[in-house]
Design a protein around this motif. Structure first.
Motif, PDB file in Angstrom:
ATOM      1  N   PRO A 139       0.814  -1.227   0.000  1.00 50.10           N
ATOM      2  CA  PRO A 139       0.000   0.000   0.000  1.00 50.10           C
ATOM      3  C   PRO A 139       0.848   1.279   0.000  1.00 50.10           C
ATOM      4  O   PRO A 139       0.505   2.253  -0.668  1.00 50.10           O
ATOM      5  CB  PRO A 139      -0.834  -0.114   1.274  1.00 50.10           C
ATOM      6  CG  PRO A 139      -0.935  -1.582   1.515  1.00 50.10           C
ATOM      7  CD  PRO A 139       0.390  -2.136   1.078  1.00 50.10           C
ATOM      8  N   TYR A 140       1.956   1.279   0.743  1.00 54.31           N
ATOM      9  CA  TYR A 140       2.847   2.443   0.741  1.00 54.31           C
ATOM     10  C   TYR A 140       3.391   2.705  -0.664  1.00 54.31           C
ATOM     11  O   TYR A 140       3.384   3.847  -1.138  1.00 54.31           O
ATOM     12  CB  TYR A 140       4.007   2.214   1.720  1.00 54.31           C
ATOM     13  CG  TYR A 140       5.149   3.168   1.530  1.00 54.31           C
ATOM     14  CD1 TYR A 140       5.087   4.478   2.019  1.00 54.31           C
ATOM     15  CD2 TYR A 140       6.303   2.778   0.853  1.00 54.31           C
ATOM     16  CE1 TYR A 140       6.138   5.368   1.830  1.00 54.31           C
ATOM     17  CE2 TYR A 140       7.359   3.655   0.662  1.00 54.31           C
ATOM     18  CZ  TYR A 140       7.275   4.943   1.152  1.00 54.31           C
ATOM     19  OH  TYR A 140       8.317   5.822   0.963  1.00 54.31           O
ATOM     20  N   GLN A 142       2.114   1.759  -3.533  1.00 56.88           N
ATOM     21  CA  GLN A 142       1.035   2.158  -4.438  1.00 56.88           C
ATOM     22  C   GLN A 142       0.626   3.615  -4.219  1.00 56.88           C
ATOM     23  O   GLN A 142       0.212   4.285  -5.148  1.00 56.88           O
ATOM     24  CB  GLN A 142      -0.169   1.229  -4.260  1.00 56.88           C
ATOM     25  CG  GLN A 142       0.090  -0.140  -4.828  1.00 56.88           C
ATOM     26  CD  GLN A 142      -1.042  -1.101  -4.566  1.00 56.88           C
ATOM     27  OE1 GLN A 142      -1.621  -1.118  -3.477  1.00 56.88           O
ATOM     28  NE2 GLN A 142      -1.359  -1.906  -5.548  1.00 56.88           N
ATOM     29  N   GLU A 143       0.765   4.083  -3.004  1.00 55.60           N
ATOM     30  CA  GLU A 143       0.426   5.474  -2.715  1.00 55.60           C
ATOM     31  C   GLU A 143       1.523   6.430  -3.186  1.00 55.60           C
ATOM     32  O   GLU A 143       1.239   7.502  -3.696  1.00 55.60           O
ATOM     33  CB  GLU A 143       0.211   5.647  -1.208  1.00 55.60           C
ATOM     34  CG  GLU A 143      -0.226   7.039  -0.817  1.00 55.60           C
ATOM     35  CD  GLU A 143      -0.470   7.143   0.679  1.00 55.60           C
ATOM     36  OE1 GLU A 143       0.011   8.129   1.267  1.00 55.60           O
ATOM     37  OE2 GLU A 143      -1.124   6.251   1.247  1.00 55.60           O
ATOM     38  N   LYS A 144       2.769   6.028  -3.028  1.00 54.70           N
ATOM     39  CA  LYS A 144       3.899   6.912  -3.331  1.00 54.70           C
ATOM     40  C   LYS A 144       4.299   6.904  -4.806  1.00 54.70           C
ATOM     41  O   LYS A 144       4.750   7.922  -5.321  1.00 54.70           O
ATOM     42  CB  LYS A 144       5.100   6.521  -2.467  1.00 54.70           C
ATOM     43  CG  LYS A 144       6.289   7.435  -2.640  1.00 54.70           C
ATOM     44  CD  LYS A 144       7.140   7.457  -1.426  1.00 54.70           C
ATOM     45  CE  LYS A 144       8.390   8.270  -1.596  1.00 54.70           C
ATOM     46  NZ  LYS A 144       8.201   9.692  -1.581  1.00 54.70           N
ATOM     47  N   ARG A 146       3.637   5.493  -9.071  1.00 60.94           N
ATOM     48  CA  ARG A 146       2.607   5.175 -10.071  1.00 60.94           C
ATOM     49  C   ARG A 146       2.771   3.713 -10.483  1.00 60.94           C
ATOM     50  O   ARG A 146       3.493   3.392 -11.427  1.00 60.94           O
ATOM     51  CB  ARG A 146       2.732   6.117 -11.262  1.00 60.94           C
ATOM     52  CG  ARG A 146       2.514   7.568 -10.899  1.00 60.94           C
ATOM     53  CD  ARG A 146       2.502   8.484 -12.105  1.00 60.94           C
ATOM     54  NE  ARG A 146       3.591   8.290 -13.037  1.00 60.94           N
ATOM     55  CZ  ARG A 146       4.772   8.895 -12.948  1.00 60.94           C
ATOM     56  NH1 ARG A 146       5.016   9.727 -11.955  1.00 60.94           N
ATOM     57  NH2 ARG A 146       5.702   8.678 -13.859  1.00 60.94           N
TER      58      ARG A 146
END
Length: 195
Positions: A139-140, A142-144, A146
């Motif tokens: 998740p980290y 995917q958030e930070k 692309r």
């Protein structure tokens, strides 16, 4: 310059080797590789994570890239990174975001892959590492960054056997698995579907 002139006057094989090494060095120096210390709640410690972004990452702000996550990243990152950069340069491979988790500083790979003797499922540090990958790190990332919907995980030996636990999930977290010389735990062959 003298060295190159020397090689051009000798065997053609040496010329090709020189060209290959020069190209590999050039591709490697222009890629974006960073190391971070990721603070993991699940592991109760900071873990070194190596992140390699493709050369075009900054130039194409709308493009998403597949993810390859390497267990044993401290020794698998460089060979994967070199091959992927070389292949992408010749348009043989797609550009990817390559992420390696260091597991060999204090022999974490063994404790990260801890499984129960009777059921062969992750326990203790193995369970925490499984959760670290799926609940914290992915998740980290995917958030930070692309990241495209296509994700691959790779490991060697002990970690290659461990990464197969992600196949047990009804909705697997990864779309591809690279298990190099996997050490399979008891019962794994019957738990993974053959289809």
């Amino acid at each position: 310059m003298f060295f190159y002139e020397y090689l051009t006057n000798t065997n053609k094989v040496w010329k090709k080797i020189f060209l290959f090494l020069s190209l590999l060095f050039w591709v490697y120096t222009y890629s974006q590789v960073t190391k971070i210390m990721y603070p993991s709640f699940k592991l109760g410690e900071k873990r070194e994570v190596i992140i390699g972004l493709p050369e075009s990452y900054e130039k194409n702000p709308d493009k998403k890239y597949p993810l390859i996550l390497l267990l044993d990243g401290d020794y698998l990152f460089d060979p994967f990174h070199g091959e992927l950069c070389y292949g992408a340069f010749w348009d043989d491979y797609p550009e990817v975001i390559l992420v390696g988790i260091s597991q060999n500083k204090n022999d974490e790979r063994e404790s990260d892959s801890t499984v129960g003797e009777t059921d062969g499922l992750p326990i203790d540090q193995g369970s925490a590492f499984f959760e670290f990958v799926g609940v914290e790190l992915i998740p980290y990332l995917q958030e930070k960054y692309r990241i495209a919907p296509f994700k691959v995980i790779a490991g060697h030996d002990t970690t290659a056997g461990f990464l197969n636990f992600f196949l047990y999930k009804e909705q697997p977290l990864f779309d591809g698995y690279i298990s190099m010389s996997p050490a399979l735990v008891n019962g794994m062959k019957i738990r993974i579907p053959s289809d």
